[in-house]
Structures are given as C-alpha cells and as structure tokens.
Design a protein around this motif. Structure first.
Motif, PDB file in Angstrom:
ATOM      1  N   LYS A 178      -2.646   3.359  -6.277  1.00  0.00           N
ATOM      2  CA  LYS A 178      -3.906   4.103  -6.336  1.00  0.00           C
ATOM      3  C   LYS A 178      -4.480   4.383  -4.944  1.00  0.00           C
ATOM      4  N   ALA A 179      -3.840   3.879  -3.909  1.00  0.00           N
ATOM      5  CA  ALA A 179      -4.354   4.065  -2.544  1.00  0.00           C
ATOM      6  C   ALA A 179      -4.199   5.513  -2.111  1.00  0.00           C
ATOM      7  N   ASN A 180      -5.226   6.060  -1.463  1.00  0.00           N
ATOM      8  CA  ASN A 180      -5.187   7.448  -0.994  1.00  0.00           C
ATOM      9  C   ASN A 180      -5.595   7.562   0.465  1.00  0.00           C
ATOM     10  N   ASP A 181      -6.871   7.300   0.753  1.00  0.00           N
ATOM     11  CA  ASP A 181      -7.413   7.539   2.086  1.00  0.00           C
ATOM     12  C   ASP A 181      -7.353   6.284   2.955  1.00  0.00           C
ATOM     13  N   ASP A 182      -7.523   6.531   4.270  1.00  0.00           N
ATOM     14  CA  ASP A 182      -7.584   5.455   5.254  1.00  0.00           C
ATOM     15  C   ASP A 182      -6.384   4.513   5.087  1.00  0.00           C
ATOM     16  N   ILE A 183      -6.590   3.216   5.285  1.00  0.00           N
ATOM     17  CA  ILE A 183      -5.532   2.213   5.070  1.00  0.00           C
ATOM     18  C   ILE A 183      -6.079   1.183   4.088  1.00  0.00           C
ATOM     19  N   LEU A 184      -5.405   1.031   2.957  1.00  0.00           N
ATOM     20  CA  LEU A 184      -5.832   0.052   1.967  1.00  0.00           C
ATOM     21  C   LEU A 184      -5.441  -1.340   2.433  1.00  0.00           C
ATOM     22  N   ALA A 185      -6.403  -2.267   2.490  1.00  0.00           N
ATOM     23  CA  ALA A 185      -6.146  -3.659   2.868  1.00  0.00           C
ATOM     24  C   ALA A 185      -6.224  -4.540   1.627  1.00  0.00           C
ATOM     25  N   ILE A 186      -5.152  -5.273   1.359  1.00  0.00           N
ATOM     26  CA  ILE A 186      -5.075  -6.160   0.200  1.00  0.00           C
ATOM     27  C   ILE A 186      -4.844  -7.576   0.701  1.00  0.00           C
ATOM     28  N   GLY A 187      -5.550  -8.539   0.133  1.00  0.00           N
ATOM     29  CA  GLY A 187      -5.389  -9.937   0.530  1.00  0.00           C
ATOM     30  C   GLY A 187      -4.817 -10.779  -0.592  1.00  0.00           C
ATOM     31  N   VAL A 188      -3.885 -11.650  -0.261  1.00  0.00           N
ATOM     32  CA  VAL A 188      -3.378 -12.662  -1.193  1.00  0.00           C
ATOM     33  C   VAL A 188      -3.749 -14.002  -0.582  1.00  0.00           C
ATOM     34  N   GLY A 307     -10.354  -6.850   7.172  1.00  0.00           N
ATOM     35  CA  GLY A 307     -10.751  -5.664   6.423  1.00  0.00           C
ATOM     36  C   GLY A 307     -10.483  -5.710   4.944  1.00  0.00           C
ATOM     37  N   VAL A 308     -10.187  -6.868   4.392  1.00  0.00           N
ATOM     38  CA  VAL A 308      -9.906  -6.980   2.962  1.00  0.00           C
ATOM     39  C   VAL A 308     -11.220  -7.198   2.209  1.00  0.00           C
ATOM     40  N   SER A 309     -11.493  -6.338   1.255  1.00  0.00           N
ATOM     41  CA  SER A 309     -12.706  -6.492   0.447  1.00  0.00           C
ATOM     42  C   SER A 309     -12.472  -7.516  -0.650  1.00  0.00           C
ATOM     43  N   GLU A 310     -13.565  -8.030  -1.200  1.00  0.00           N
ATOM     44  CA  GLU A 310     -13.446  -9.008  -2.281  1.00  0.00           C
ATOM     45  C   GLU A 310     -12.756  -8.392  -3.493  1.00  0.00           C
ATOM     46  N   ALA A 311     -12.999  -7.081  -3.714  1.00  0.00           N
ATOM     47  CA  ALA A 311     -12.400  -6.393  -4.862  1.00  0.00           C
ATOM     48  C   ALA A 311     -10.890  -6.269  -4.741  1.00  0.00           C
ATOM     49  N   ARG A 312     -10.382  -6.339  -3.523  1.00  0.00           N
ATOM     50  CA  ARG A 312      -8.937  -6.212  -3.322  1.00  0.00           C
ATOM     51  C   ARG A 312      -8.333  -7.523  -2.793  1.00  0.00           C
ATOM     52  N   THR A 313      -8.943  -8.629  -3.203  1.00  0.00           N
ATOM     53  CA  THR A 313      -8.428  -9.956  -2.877  1.00  0.00           C
ATOM     54  C   THR A 313      -7.859 -10.584  -4.137  1.00  0.00           C
ATOM     55  N   HIS A 314      -6.636 -11.044  -4.047  1.00  0.00           N
ATOM     56  CA  HIS A 314      -5.996 -11.696  -5.199  1.00  0.00           C
ATOM     57  C   HIS A 314      -5.792 -13.173  -4.909  1.00  0.00           C
TER      58      HIS A 314
END
Length: 851
Positions: A178-188, A307-314
């Motif tokens: 679903k990533a489109n703009d900028d750089i998506l940052a995901i945290g595990v 730059g990882v948001s809480e919504a994209r933290t697993h």
C-alpha cells in the motif's frame, strides 16, 4: 572448557603413543600414566564444568587443570618435533637415546611430566571432594564415543521453515504493497529471540516482494558501526565495492543507483538511539515510488527516531502453545519428519517447551539439543531438570536455553563452537574456514577410520542441527557455504570464550586471535601460547596489514593455524613469511585471496605437519613448489581459481592422505616437471576433486581410467574454462568417473553432446548434477536411461546453457526422485514449466531468461 581440552589432548596422545618414535621412549611411561589419569576424570568433567559457575574453588581447580593439559600438550609437541628432526637410520636409532646432547631434553621432559602427573593426581582428589563422588576406582569409560556415532551425516532440520509467523509477515507485506509516497518506514520491535529478524527475512525473500521491489538491500547494523560502514554495505548490495570514496561520494552513488527505482531496505538489529547517522543517509535516499524501509530493533525509541510511526510498528507475539510444540517437534523429531513416535517423550517434551515461554530462539535451541539426544525418557527427564535449575539461576529464558545447549555439547563440539567468539557481530562466516581451523588445531576427533574432511563437516552439521549456527548461503545440493550466529548466541559464546581463556580481545598472550588491520602488534610479538591466528573480517571487506605486523606472524612457535585470506600486504607475502619454517606445529595454512602472493614461501618445506594448504584465488601465483609432494600428512590442497598457474608438480601421487584436491591442472606431455592425471590413481583417500582442463593433451590415451577406481571420491567438478581444443571433448568422453560418485559439476564443457558416461547406469549413485556454461546442445542418448534404470538424482542445476535445446518433459520421467531444480538462462530449453502440480515437496526455480 577443560573437558574439551582433555578430549583433544587424549586424541593427540593416543596417536603419539601409537607412533614408533624412539625419542618418545624416554617419556612414554609418564604419558601413559597421564592418559590413565585423564580418562578416569573425563566422565565427570562435564558436571564439573557446570558446577564451577557456582563454586569459585572448583573454578580455580579447573583453571589449573586446563593450564596443565596445555603444558603437557606443548611437551608432547616438542618431543614429536625432536623425533622428526632425527635422521631415521639404524645408526641414529642405536645412538639417539645415549647421545649426550639429547639427555637434557629427555630429562627435562620426563621430569616436568612427572610433576604434572602428581599435580593432576591431587586435582583428582580435590574434584572428588567437590563433586561428592569417587574418581579413584572408575573405569574411565565415557559417553564420548556415543557422540562420535551420529545418526545423521547431513543437516536434517530445514532452517528455512518457520512456524506461527504467517500473520506477522502478511500484515507487514500488506503495508508494503500500500506504500506510495515518500519512504514508508516500518518497525519490527521486540525482545531478543522473539523472531524479529526471521520475520524480516521471510518478507525480504518473498517472491511477491521480489517482484514488487527493483532493489532489495539488507543491512545488519551491529552495536559498533559507523555511518560509512552502513553506506558501503548498501553499495556492496548494489554491486559497487566503492573503495576509496568519502562519505559524500558514497551517498551520491547510493542516490544514483536507487534514483527512479522502487527499493526496500532492511535495517536489521538497530541499537543506537543517536539517529544522526540515519538522518544523513535518509536525506540522500530518493523518495517516492513506494520505496520502504524495515527497521528491526529491541528498543521502541530507536524505531521512532528512525521515522517509524506507531501505526506502522509491529510487535511480534510469543508463539502459542500449539505453535511452540509444533516448532519443537519439527526440530527435535526431524529424523522422523516431526512426529513424536515415542509417546513417553511427549509429556516431558511439552514440559521443556513450556519453559521456553513461546520464544522461538529458545525453542529452536532446546529442540536442536534434543535432536542430538537418545530417545530415552530418563535422558529427556535429566535435560528437563537441568533446564529448571538453569532457569532458577537465570530468569532470561533464551540465555538459559542457550547455556543449557552449550553445557550439553559433547566436548569436541565445545571447542568448535567457541571458535565463533573471534568473529565480529553480524559476520557472515565461511564454513570451509571453520572446518579447516577445527581440523588444523585438532578439535575434530578422528576415530573409527573417519577422514578429517568428513569428520569436520559432521561437526559443522551437528552445530547447525542444534540451531546454534544459522545457515546463510547454500548450494542447490544443500552444501552449506556460509553461516552466522544470532547475536544472543554470540553473547553466550563470547562469555564462555573469556571464562575459559579461549579468546580475550585485549589479552596480550592469548591462544586464539583474529587478524584485523588495526590489531595490536604486541599481541603477536613472541606469543608463546598462540595456537590460531586467522582473518575474521566481514563479507566484502579486505584486511590491509602493515608490514611491521605481518612480519611477526612467524614468531609464535605454538602456532597451528595461520589463515591470512582476504588480506593485502605492502610487500610480497612470500618475503614476509620467510621464517614460516620456524613454525614446526603448523597444520593449516591459508593464503587464499591474498595480495601480492607471487610464490609459496620457500621455507614452508620445513613444515612437516602441514595438513591443509589453501592458495585459492591467488591470481599472480604461477608455480606450486615441488616440495609440496613431501608433505605426507597433507589432506587438503586447494589451488582453485589461480589463473596464472601452469600445472601441479610431478610426484603429487605420493600424497596418500590427500582427501580434497581443488584446481588440479595436469601437465601437458611437453611439461616433464609437471604432474600427469595418471598420478591421481594413487590418491585412494580422495573425497573431493576439482579438475581444471584446457587441452586434450592433458589426458593421455592411457590415462582415461585414472579416476574410475577412486573408491572414496564423492564430489567431482570438471572446469574447462578458456578451452578451445576440440580434442578435449573426445578425451573427456572417455574419462570415466567412479560409479559411487555422489555429486558432479561440469563447467564450460567443450562438447556439443554430453559425455557417454553421463547416464544412470554408469553413475547409479549420483544425487546432484550441475551443468553450467559451455557449448552443450543436447544430452547423449544414454542420459535418458531405459525402462529399468533411471536416475536417482535429487538436485539438478542447469545454468547459462544458451544452446541446450532439449525437451523438458523427458527430464522428470528419467529423474523421478528430483526434488530441487535450478534452471537459469537456458532459452532453448523447450516446455519448461514455471509451476508443475506433479512436482511435490521440492522447489522449482526458474529465473528470467532472454532469447
């Protein structure tokens, strides 16, 4: 690791006592007494090792015992050198024991061995007190031999299989798509051992992810890193060595390579809360196109600063009770395909799993440990009780499971395992380097007539089966090339190595040392204890060694293993190693991929104990000296990828202990000083052979049967790179391999049709076949076998065969056991399926082809 040191020493002592050495006569009685004393103690050393962590007095006793064994080993080695130096003539035998110059040596050795025996007798009594058992009337039988009779010879557990992470990976993949703009940052984010890296690896290697991202980059971020190191790692992933560039130029190159492309970067195991390094790199990354970064870390604050948001933290969850038991079963009962066929073990097995608290690393560690145990209830109950005790002292479940796994290793594997302590964090390690080290220093037990190459490979398999070592890269045949260890396993191995004085980074007189460009010169200056000195650089890096350090390498008299691979020196290495003949105990020497190596050091001819010589990837090397043929103990000779090398020296057939011979270039008929292929007939222990052939003249008409009777030969590769001789194909068609061959590789085969002997009747035991590059257009008629005789091949690799125009549908018919297939750049191969519903339990791999 006194039990490990004793095990190694007893092996050496047993071999020494079997020698007809006249010099050892004077000390034989003392050696036999020492052997008896140590065998009496051996059964109890494992318990003593475990208990010494709680008892300082017992700890001091074990340290004293360790040093005494090392000293006895040095005395034994010195006496063997003295024996080898003697002129083996009748007159020398008659006078040697009475020669005045020898009496002091005999006297001093015997006197010190008597003192060592007296001290060990006292230690045995002290151990009796602390352990509460009598060591005086024991038979000396140990369970060591049980460990030397493995129930497997190759890894059983498939490390690529994971359990209970499907939901984790699907969730993150959904974010990526679903990533489109900028750089998506995901945290595990999660604690050590919960499976963060495993989740990231599963996503990184997913086929749909491969298709979505044009560039995928994996960066292992150690606790000690620099911004520049990270940049260079990214560029190496993009195929650029970037030697000599400054940081601004490195960043510019990264931007250039990634501009306009959708990319995925995994930053694995990040610790630093200081994010300046990341902000610098992030600013240079091109934005947009759905590019993404995955960060794995134990610290949530680190993810936020990157730059990882809480919504994209697993946050990976612990495994459920069901999945925990499933993962354990897959490993502990791998020999029976994950089924617990002994019902009495299920209850105690589930009790062990419950103690792991759903942590995958802990479950894998104890599962791998139980895989090595006999399926007896009392043995499993003993392990469960020890695990309970370990948890009572250490509430860290993962570290408790890892400590237990270490404690339960057989003695010889403890030495092998502690070798990992020399390598830096996140280092990818070559299996071959480890095995050569283990063999060279005598860590590998050679009993029941096993060859050293086979025994070393078995030790490596045991560590991978115990899940203490992770597989990184392997061939289509399953042969492992590289490995690494989890950072928590590394924490344990460093602790153990320091406790047992195996390796201490800052100690000036240590026994094992890794070579680095900035190493301390004082650590190798006249080091009287050093046993192993070897390169431990990370993949893609090269050591630059100053001359004032390199010229001290030969000043360490106890050195048994010297590995200078992947190193650059200021002056020719042969001159730096001019004194290598002064290392009488040297058993393993690797000069692989060193620069500049022009010739093998002349003084090496004095090193009679050499077992392993690796001079591979030395492009400037033109000659292998003839004295190599006098190394009676040589078991491995690797001269592969030496482009300037003309031929091997005449007399190679005298090396009757040779087990691995790679890069062998036979002499032409005009080269009288060179070795002809006929000499290979004598190498009856040869297990692995790599031939490099360029002309038909290298195989005489009377030499075509040179390989057929090599009964130990299992792995054969034939490389005909840069060959333009039509006669070579004719000769190869007659050079028949032995029937028991297990794996065959053909590279740049010069013929249009495969050799007649490449058929299931001539090679009935062949399991793996690789054919890469060359002029091949079709397979011989015999390749298809007949109705009664078909191939037993399990793995097939076909690569860069641009003219091969066979009908694919024939292959599955003649290879009904095929499980693994790798086909790449074979555009004329007709009817090759991307997927085949009839192919079960294996892997089809078809890479994009261009016509």
């Amino acid at each position: 690791m006194v039990d490990a040191i004793v095990s190694v020493f007893l092996d050496r002592l047993l071999n020494a006592l079997e020698e007809e050495s006249h010099f050892l006569i004077e000390i034989r009685d003392q050696l036999k007494k020492l052997q008896r004393e140590l065998r009496l103690m051996q059964s109890f050393l494992q318990d003593a090792e475990r208990l010494k962590r709680k008892n300082e007095s017992l700890r001091a006793i074990m340290v004293t015992l360790r040093d005494l064994i090392y000293e006895a080993g040095d005395i034994l080695a010195d006496c063997q050198v003295q024996s080898e130096d003697e002129n083996d003539t009748v007159s020398a035998r008659c006078t040697m024991c009475f020669h005045p110059s020898k009496l002091p040596v005999h006297y001093q050795a015997g006197k010190r061995l008597r003192e060592i025996n007296e001290n060990i007798t006292g230690i045995k009594q002290d151990m009796s007190t602390y352990l509460g058992v009598s060591l005086l009337n024991q038979t000396g039988n140990t369970d060591e031999d049980r460990h030397l009779k493995p129930s497997w010879s190759t890894p059983l557990y498939d490390h690529s299989k994971v359990v209970g992470l499907e939901g984790d990976t699907e969730k993150i993949k959904d974010w990526l798509f679903k990533a489109n703009d900028d750089i998506l940052a995901i945290g595990v984010v999660g604690m050590g051992g919960v499976g963060k890296t495993t989740i990231a690896q599963k996503i990184f290697n997913d086929r749909r992810i491969e298709d979505r991202f044009e560039r995928r980059i994996w960066v292992s971020v150690s606790q000690t890193f620099t911004e520049e190191q990270i940049m260079r790692t990214i560029l190496r992933s993009l195929g650029d060595a970037s030697v000599g560039d400054d940081k601004s130029e490195l960043l510019r190159k990264i931007n250039q390579y990634l501009l306009g492309k959708r990319y995925l970067i995994v930053m694995d195991d990040v610790w630093s809360k200081d994010n300046k390094w990341w902000l610098q790199i992030y600013q240079g990354l091109p934005k947009g196109n759905g590019s993404s970064v995955i960060v794995t870390t134990r610290i949530e604050e680190v993810a936020r600063k990157m730059g990882v948001s809480e919504a994209r933290t697993h946050w990976p969850k612990f495994l459920s009770e069901e999945n925990s038991w499933l993962l354990f079963r897959m490993i502990a009962f791998a020999a029976t395909q994950g089924e617990c066929i002994h019902s009495e073990l299920e209850t105690v097995g589930k009790e062990i799993v419950e103690k792991c608290k759903g942590l995958p690393l802990a479950i894998k560690a104890v599962g791998g440990m139980m895989l090595s145990k006999e399926p007896y209830y009392h043995e499993w109950r003993r392990i469960a009780n020890h695990f309970r005790d370990e948890l009572a002292e250490n509430d860290d479940t993962v570290m408790a499971s890892l400590q237990l796994s270490y404690d339960e290793l057989p003695a010889y594997l403890k030495s092998c395992f502690l070798c990992f302590s020399l390598y830096p964090e996140d280092c990818v390690i070559e299996k071959e380097q480890l095995v050569h080290w283990w063999v060279g220093e005598g860590f590998v037990p050679l009993r029941s007539g096993r060859l050293s190459a086979e025994a070393g490979g078995h030790c490596f398999s045991e560590l991978t089966n115990r899940c203490l070592v992770e597989v990184v890269d392997k061939a289509y045949s399953g042969t492992i090339y590289t490995c690494k260890i989890h950072d928590m396993v590394r924490d344990l191995v460093i602790k153990m190595a320091e406790d047992y004085a195996f390796f201490k980074p800052n100690e000036l007189n240590c026994r094992h040392l890794g070579i680095k460009g900035d190493m301390n010169r004082k650590q190798i200056m006249a080091n009287q204890k050093l046993r192993a000195l070897l390169t431990t650089t990370k993949s893609g890096e090269v050591n630059k060694i100053a001359s004032n350090i390199a010229n001290k390498f030969c000043r360490c008299p106890r050195l048994q293993v010297l590995d200078l691979s992947k190193s650059i020196f200021e002056i020719p290495l042969s001159s730096l190693l001019d004194e290598i003949g002064s290392l009488p105990n040297l058993a393993c020497l690797s000069l692989s991929n060193t620069h500049p190596l022009i010739q093998v050091p002349p003084s090496l001819k004095k090193v009679h104990k050499l077992q392993i010589l690796d001079i591979s990837y030395c492009q400037n090397l033109k000659l292998i000296p003839s004295y190599i043929t006098t190394f009676a103990k040589l078991s491995v000779l690797d001269a592969s990828h030496c482009g300037s090398l003309g031929y091997f020296p005449k007399g190679l057939g005298r090396l009757l202990n040779l087990q691995v011979l790679l890069g062998f270039k036979p002499a032409k008929s005009s080269q009288e000083q060179g070795c002809r292929i006929a000499e290979l007939k004598n190498l009856t222990h040869l297990r692995t052979l790599g031939l490099h052939l360029s002309q038909g003249d290298e195989i005489g008409d009377d030499e075509v049967d040179s390989l057929v009777n090599l009964q130990e030969l299992q792995f054969l590769s034939i490389n005909c790179f840069d060959s333009h001789d039509e006669d070579l194909a004719v000769k190869l068609d007659k050079l028949t391999p032995p029937r028991q061959l297990h794996e065959l590789g053909l590279k740049f085969y010069p013929g249009k049709i495969s050799p007649d002997w490449l058929n299931p009747h001539s090679l009935p035991m062949l399991r793996f076949l690789s054919i890469c590059s060359g002029n091949l257009t079709k397979m011989s008629e015999g390749f298809r076998g007949n109705g009664n005789v078909v191939w037993k091949i399990e793995g097939l690799k076909l690569e860069a065969l641009s003219d091969l125009s066979e009908e694919w549908s024939v292959v599955p018919q003649v290879m009904p056991s095929l499980r693994t297939l790798n086909v790449c750049w074979c555009p004329e191969l007709e009817g090759f399926p991307i997927e085949d519903a009839g192919f079960k339990g294996g892997v089809w791999k078809k890479e994009e082809q261009q016509r």
